[in-house]
Design a protein around this motif. Sequence first.
Motif, mmCIF file in Angstrom:
data_model
loop_
_atom_site.group_PDB
_atom_site.id
_atom_site.type_symbol
_atom_site.label_atom_id
_atom_site.label_comp_id
_atom_site.label_asym_id
_atom_site.label_seq_id
_atom_site.Cartn_x
_atom_site.Cartn_y
_atom_site.Cartn_z
ATOM 1 N N PRO A 1 0.829 -1.207 0.000
ATOM 2 C CA PRO A 1 0.000 0.000 0.000
ATOM 3 C C PRO A 1 0.865 1.260 0.000
ATOM 4 O O PRO A 1 2.014 1.247 0.459
ATOM 5 N N GLN A 2 0.304 2.358 -0.489
ATOM 6 C CA GLN A 2 1.001 3.637 -0.498
ATOM 7 C C GLN A 2 0.033 4.745 -0.112
ATOM 8 O O GLN A 2 -1.105 4.774 -0.566
ATOM 9 N N PHE A 3 0.512 5.667 0.743
ATOM 10 C CA PHE A 3 -0.279 6.818 1.142
ATOM 11 C C PHE A 3 0.315 8.053 0.468
ATOM 12 O O PHE A 3 1.489 8.371 0.652
ATOM 13 N N LYS A 4 -0.495 8.729 -0.317
ATOM 14 C CA LYS A 4 0.009 9.860 -1.115
ATOM 15 C C LYS A 4 -0.737 11.163 -0.845
ATOM 16 O O LYS A 4 -0.463 12.174 -1.470
ATOM 17 N N SER A 5 -1.683 11.135 0.092
ATOM 18 C CA SER A 5 -2.566 12.289 0.279
ATOM 19 C C SER A 5 -1.914 13.450 1.007
ATOM 20 O O SER A 5 -2.387 14.582 0.925
ATOM 21 N N GLY A 6 -0.837 13.203 1.742
ATOM 22 C CA GLY A 6 -0.232 14.251 2.558
ATOM 23 C C GLY A 6 -0.810 14.311 3.957
ATOM 24 O O GLY A 6 -0.385 15.125 4.780
ATOM 25 N N ASN A 7 -1.790 13.447 4.271
ATOM 26 C CA ASN A 7 -2.357 13.405 5.618
ATOM 27 C C ASN A 7 -1.347 12.855 6.616
ATOM 28 O O ASN A 7 -0.439 12.091 6.264
ATOM 29 N N THR A 8 -1.532 13.234 7.869
ATOM 30 C CA THR A 8 -0.715 12.650 8.926
ATOM 31 C C THR A 8 -1.205 11.234 9.223
ATOM 32 O O THR A 8 -2.255 10.808 8.740
ATOM 33 N N ILE A 9 -0.445 10.532 10.057
ATOM 34 C CA ILE A 9 -0.836 9.174 10.444
ATOM 35 C C ILE A 9 -2.224 9.191 11.073
ATOM 36 O O ILE A 9 -3.100 8.391 10.712
ATOM 37 N N TYR A 10 -2.437 10.111 12.010
ATOM 38 C CA TYR A 10 -3.727 10.156 12.699
ATOM 39 C C TYR A 10 -4.846 10.563 11.741
ATOM 40 O O TYR A 10 -5.950 9.998 11.783
ATOM 41 N N GLU A 11 -4.588 11.513 10.855
ATOM 42 C CA GLU A 11 -5.620 11.974 9.915
ATOM 43 C C GLU A 11 -6.054 10.855 8.965
ATOM 44 O O GLU A 11 -7.233 10.763 8.613
ATOM 45 N N GLU A 12 -5.100 10.012 8.564
ATOM 46 C CA GLU A 12 -5.460 8.888 7.698
ATOM 47 C C GLU A 12 -6.444 7.961 8.402
ATOM 48 O O GLU A 12 -7.382 7.449 7.791
ATOM 49 N N MET A 13 -6.232 7.744 9.689
ATOM 50 C CA MET A 13 -7.140 6.888 10.445
ATOM 51 C C MET A 13 -8.475 7.588 10.685
ATOM 52 O O MET A 13 -9.540 6.971 10.613
ATOM 53 N N GLU A 14 -8.422 8.865 10.954
ATOM 54 C CA GLU A 14 -9.634 9.617 11.288
ATOM 55 C C GLU A 14 -10.573 9.741 10.096
ATOM 56 O O GLU A 14 -11.788 9.879 10.268
ATOM 57 N N ARG A 15 -10.015 9.666 8.880
ATOM 58 C CA ARG A 15 -10.855 9.760 7.677
ATOM 59 C C ARG A 15 -11.927 8.674 7.638
ATOM 60 O O ARG A 15 -12.996 8.867 7.061
ATOM 61 N N ILE A 16 -11.646 7.554 8.247
ATOM 62 C CA ILE A 16 -12.622 6.454 8.283
ATOM 63 C C ILE A 16 -13.923 6.915 8.941
ATOM 64 O O ILE A 16 -15.012 6.463 8.578
ATOM 65 N N PHE A 17 -13.780 7.809 9.891
ATOM 66 C CA PHE A 17 -14.934 8.211 10.708
ATOM 67 C C PHE A 17 -15.448 9.593 10.335
ATOM 68 O O PHE A 17 -16.026 10.295 11.177
#
Length: 638
Positions: free
Chosen positions: A75-91
């Motif tokens: 997997p690759q994360f390219k959005s520029g979000n922080t670690i916490y923001e990537e998780m928070e997007r789920i909610f």
Amino acid sequence: MLIVQGQDIAKDFGSDTLFSQVNFQIEEGARIGLVGANGAGKSTLLQIINQNQAASSGQISTKKQLSIGYLAQNPQFKSGNTIYEEMERIFDYLKEDERNLRNLEKQIANTTDNQADYEHALQKYDYLQNKFKADNGYGFRSEIRSVLAGFGFSEERFNEPALNLSGGEQSRLAFAKMILEQHDLLILDEPTNHLDIDTLNWLEKYLHKYPGALLIVSHDQYFLDHTVTEIYALERATLKHYHGNYTRYLQQRTKNLQLEQKAYDKQQAQIKNTEEFIQKNIARASSTKQAQSRRKQLAKLDRLAKPQDYNQQINFQFTFEQASGNDVLSVKQLTTGYDDKIMSQAISFNLKKHERLGIIGHNGVGKSTLIRTLVNKVPPLAGNISWGMNVKAGYYDQTLNRLTSNKDVLHEVWDSHPLMNETDIRNILGSFLFQNNDVFRIVRDLSGGQKARLTLCKLALEHNNLLIMDEPTNHLDLQSKEILEQALKNFAGTVLFVSHDRYLLNEVSTKILELDAKESQIYLGNYDYYLAKKAENQALNNDEKVVNPTATSNKTAGNLSYREEKMRQSEQRKKQRQLQKLEAQIEQLEQQISDLNQQMLAPENIQSYTKLQDLQTQLNQLNQLKDDLEEQWLKLSE
């Protein structure tokens, strides 16, 4: 309730068939392990279930609006979000509900004139608040922090950009994000990669509580044993179903192979007797008709194929030419590291002949550095290393860099043993599954698993009395791991190894060396003993804090009185009998559930809605009873 069903699935690649006549069922909340040799088609089958690939024939049926989480390999994360923001997007939907609640609170506070508007706003607020609470709106941030901590991300790292993480860290973050999404079915292809022992232990406990179904491919036998309750095995190009975890599957598979061999031997004996009767009586006038009748029966006989083990397996053992002395290795106050990274712990331990020492600890704590220091790849920074008499050490490097990339397989081994003849070299290579033209393959073109087998082959030919191994099961499939485990257990010499493979640690180790950032600690037993001792020490510390917060507990298992020890052993035997009784009941229920599932697939039942409803009711009752028993088993085993 079934959420996925596969019927007569086949997958062809050109004229070659990878597998065919594959049938399977996945129920709500199922815990399934998918196993098979490398190249059997496990990942392909997972992608067919996830609809990333199409089957050559057959049909996949799923419940409506089925949500599947599939763990991608890279997997690759390219959005520029922080670690916490990537998780928070789920909610995001919960954050929107939260904003709506705040707005409603303001609206209620400001609505004083119109009683109808006030009542309407209150009703709307009450509905949304109950929904928000049911969806864990008040706890999702805590759950994010808990899951991130479980996967090894401390709060200090929450604001790091996700795209800056290493490949292994991105895989861990993707895994953490996926399990929080609460899918109906999680498909996990090698989920234990990049996870250390502490994370694996946390993950197993988390998955026990996960409400959805799990379909797991893994080379980690300990992980499978602690997470799955049924096994689908890709064997001989089709799928077979087994009840229980991976260890129970191995037992059932061995039993099945023995039964097949028994049936084959019996039929062969009958064929031999019949042929002898025909030969003796075909020319006799009095018995020729009987002989002709038996010849016809023999021609119509459906002959059983000779049973073979399901997969090709490597076959080797470790031996030594000269035994070492009783004292093999003594390490005192050893400090290891490199110029830019010095490990702060002072490491001390002794290693005796026949002992097998497993070394564990967090990623980055210096396990491989310790191994490299012992084999003179890295100089010690402080302390003392003392070797015993006649110690001859062999080294297995997890990077597999001891191979020559431009040689072929044959000469990689032969050049190290020029006095051996080619036939002997090829026979030895054959036992490590390098057969026929495989021996002419260039080393750099080999897979990780093939390089691992070649490295083990070279190590076995050195005949050392001490084996020093760094992550020896990396790259090996389950079957090869099992052979390595047995070879190490049967080795008459001494073993020192680093591993995150808990099954290997449990099966092979006679003692454990735990490294952390500040110290080292020896535990005189295998991995299960280490876990029990850690839990016991933690419990003693907690009890002592309650009784006297300023004191430290000095009561250990060795200080138990004879009476206390007898009582503990009696209680342990009682629990073991209860566990065995529960396991037998669960196995009986699983067989009944399997029989009902087969009845539901029968053509006469598929066409009868009433019959299907009756069968489903019975199935639900049995599944509920099985869940209750498994809950009892889990509480008792913990």
